[in-house]
Design a protein around this motif. Sequence first.
Motif, short mmCIF file in Angstrom:
data_model
loop_
_atom_site.label_atom_id
_atom_site.label_comp_id
_atom_site.label_asym_id
_atom_site.label_seq_id
_atom_site.Cartn_x
_atom_site.Cartn_y
_atom_site.Cartn_z
N ASN A 12 44.50 39.96 39.94
CA ASN A 12 45.19 38.35 39.76
C ASN A 12 44.39 37.83 38.56
OD1 ASN A 12 46.91 36.17 40.84
ND2 ASN A 12 44.78 35.29 40.42
N THR A 55 49.42 32.80 40.41
CA THR A 55 48.73 33.45 41.51
C THR A 55 49.52 33.24 42.84
OG1 THR A 55 46.57 32.60 40.73
CG2 THR A 55 46.57 33.07 42.98
N MET A 58 51.78 36.36 42.46
CA MET A 58 50.90 37.55 42.52
C MET A 58 50.26 37.87 43.70
SD MET A 58 50.68 39.21 39.24
CE MET A 58 49.04 39.93 39.46
N GLN A 134 42.55 30.36 43.24
CA GLN A 134 43.16 32.02 43.32
C GLN A 134 42.85 32.58 44.63
OE1 GLN A 134 42.31 34.09 39.41
NE2 GLN A 134 41.55 32.21 38.69
#
Length: 276
Positions: A12, A55, A58, A134
């Motif tokens: 990521n 994020t 992902m 994240q």
Amino acid sequence: MSGFPWAAFAANLAPAAGAALAVMLVVFAVATRKGMHRLVDVAWGLAFTAVAVVTYVMSAGHGDDVGRLLVTVATALWGLRLAAHIAWRGRGHGEDPRYERMLAKASGNRTLYALRTVYLLQGALVWLISLPVQAAQYVPAPVGPLAVAGIVLWATGLTFEAVGDHQLARFKADPAHRGGIMDRGLWSWTRHPNYFGDFLVWWGLFLMACGSWQAAALSLVSPLVMTFLLTRGSGKRLLEDHMADRHGFTAYAARTSGFFPRPPRRTAEHGQREPR
């Protein structure tokens, strides 16, 4: 707590950096065309929002769905509000004196100098500071007490920041206050309610990543860097250096907390200075 998906999180990092860079480059192109690099301040909140959204996409299938959505929405609400406020505040104004002074130091091409020292640097900071945003989305555990505490802290910070900005905007919009000092509302409790609000927001986002000790360890650098920037870096310190010689600032500083809110001190005189 175990089970943190290291490989997925590592995968990521590059897309997140790409999202921050893309926002900065788009704003750089617009700012260069307009000849006004103050637009990078608008890009700051937009870049964090882009990182959170990328994020979220992902991290599908890796983190807790509720936790992923919470941190994405929290980051986007903060980032979009900040970007909108800065864009509205700057309407009709020319270049920010900070960037004029910075670009005056360029020894070569001023545009490339701005790209390196303003946009790319801020893009790198966005990527670093966004680590809790994240990492939190890859925490497999359900939302727990620390995340709930983080949400409360984030909400308190966002409210503090938004209310402080609104109070200052209303004060400056009144011609009767021209040349006066904003020492009412939250501004009577701290000289920087907007910076203090940011401080709470990022410690709150950090707590939302603490459902896993691995994510917490990865993310701790973020609120520490943000705290430094707000209190010792480009925030409070630079602003107060700029305002130190304004009429009434010394008296205002004497009675009002520099960062953490507290009731104003009683002083013998009630000085005035120009609004920020």
